[in-house]
Design an enzyme around this catalytic site. Structure first.
Site: not given
Ligand code: DGL
Length: 271
Positions: A13-14, A76, A156, A188, A190
């Site tokens: 993931d990011s 992600c 977060e 997403c 999160h």
């Molecule tokens: N992991 C990203 C997603 O699922 C969310 C966080 C980001 O913007 O990097 O789209």
């Protein structure tokens, strides 16, 4: 074959949000070894260009392939939206699953799925990847999208059900009240943290919430079963990040739903 069964599943993931996917995979497949990579030096991806996200995602893919993974899970949504095909190509014979395909599959399997809402980052929403993925199943399904950029920093901070979170959710979700959506995809990493709060904000309490983390974990189990690659002896969980391992460690429990007991290692991908 035995060795390949023991090989880890790579999840990336990011940043930290993909731990919601790792949590779902650990719950569904407790005997698998897992390698997680969070690109904490370059997060967020959701506001970056597709080209940039693609380049980052391919670097991470190479890192995971070098670790000998037997499967890659793109945790992600933003990466799934902009780099899925390139990652599949780079991975060769190693199966690649992504949260958008998995979430879509769960949504269209719902009995009431003619009107689907999708929430995600700006990148995911602008790419229209969920719209295309849903229309690949059925072009008559109505898809209503909404970008919710403030939900990532709120998650977060752990602000998932306080006044600020509820007001922010109202700001983003109230327009769904008149849209008649029957299903809402949390597009997403999160957003599963808001799974309990979202129904209290929606006027229609019967809207089904789709958590792509659970969907991709179920798809991974199915794929490994089909390929006869299920591990019955593992259970290691290793985390790598590109920056700030201490913060990752501190926030991990919120996303993972349990304490992170192993060390988090920092790696530099451009070396
Ligand atoms: N992991 C990203 C997603 O699922 C969310 C966080 C980001 O913007 O990097 O789209």
């Amino acid at each position: 074959m035995q060795d390949l069964k023991k090989a880890p599943i790579g999840i990336f993931d990011s940043g930290i949000g993909g731990l919601t996917v790792a949590k779902a995979v650990i719950d569904a497949l407790p005997h698998e070894n897992i390698i997680y990579f969070g690109d904490t030096a370059r997060v967020p991806y959701g506001i970056k260009s597709e080209e940039t996200v693609r380049a980052y995602a391919l670097e991470i893919t190479r890192f995971l392939l070098n670790k000998g993974v037997k499967m890659i899970l793109i945790a992600c949504n933003t990466v799934s939206a902009s780099a899925k095909e390139e990652i599949i190509q780079a991975a060769g014979d190693i199966p690649v699953l992504d949260v958008i395909t998995a979430g879509t599959r769960s949504a269209v399997q719902m009995p009431d799925h003619q009107n689907i809402g999708v929430i995600g980052t700006l990148g995911t929403v602008n790419s229209r990847a969920y719209v295309e993925s849903i229309h690949a199943f059925d072009t008559t399904i109505k898809v209503n999208q909404q970008a919710c950029p403030l939900l990532v920093p709120l998650a977060e901070e752990g602000w998932i059900d306080n006044d600020v979170a509820i007001q922010t959710l109202h700001h983003y979700l109230d327009h769904f009240d008149d849209s008649g959506i029957q299903t809402l995809i949390l597009g997403c990493t999160h957003y599963p943290l808001f799974k309990e709060t979202i129904p209290s904000v929606l006027k229609n309490k019967d809207v089904k919430i789709i958590d792509s983390a659970e969907s991709i974990a179920a798809s991974a189990k199915q794929k490994l079963t089909e390929m006869d690659l299920l591990n019955s002896e593992g259970g290691n969980f290793q985390c790598y990040v590109s920056d700030r391992p201490q913060r990752f460690h501190e926030l991990a429990e919120r996303f993972l739903g349990r304490e992170l007991t192993t060390a988090v290692e920092v790696v530099s991908l451009d070396k």
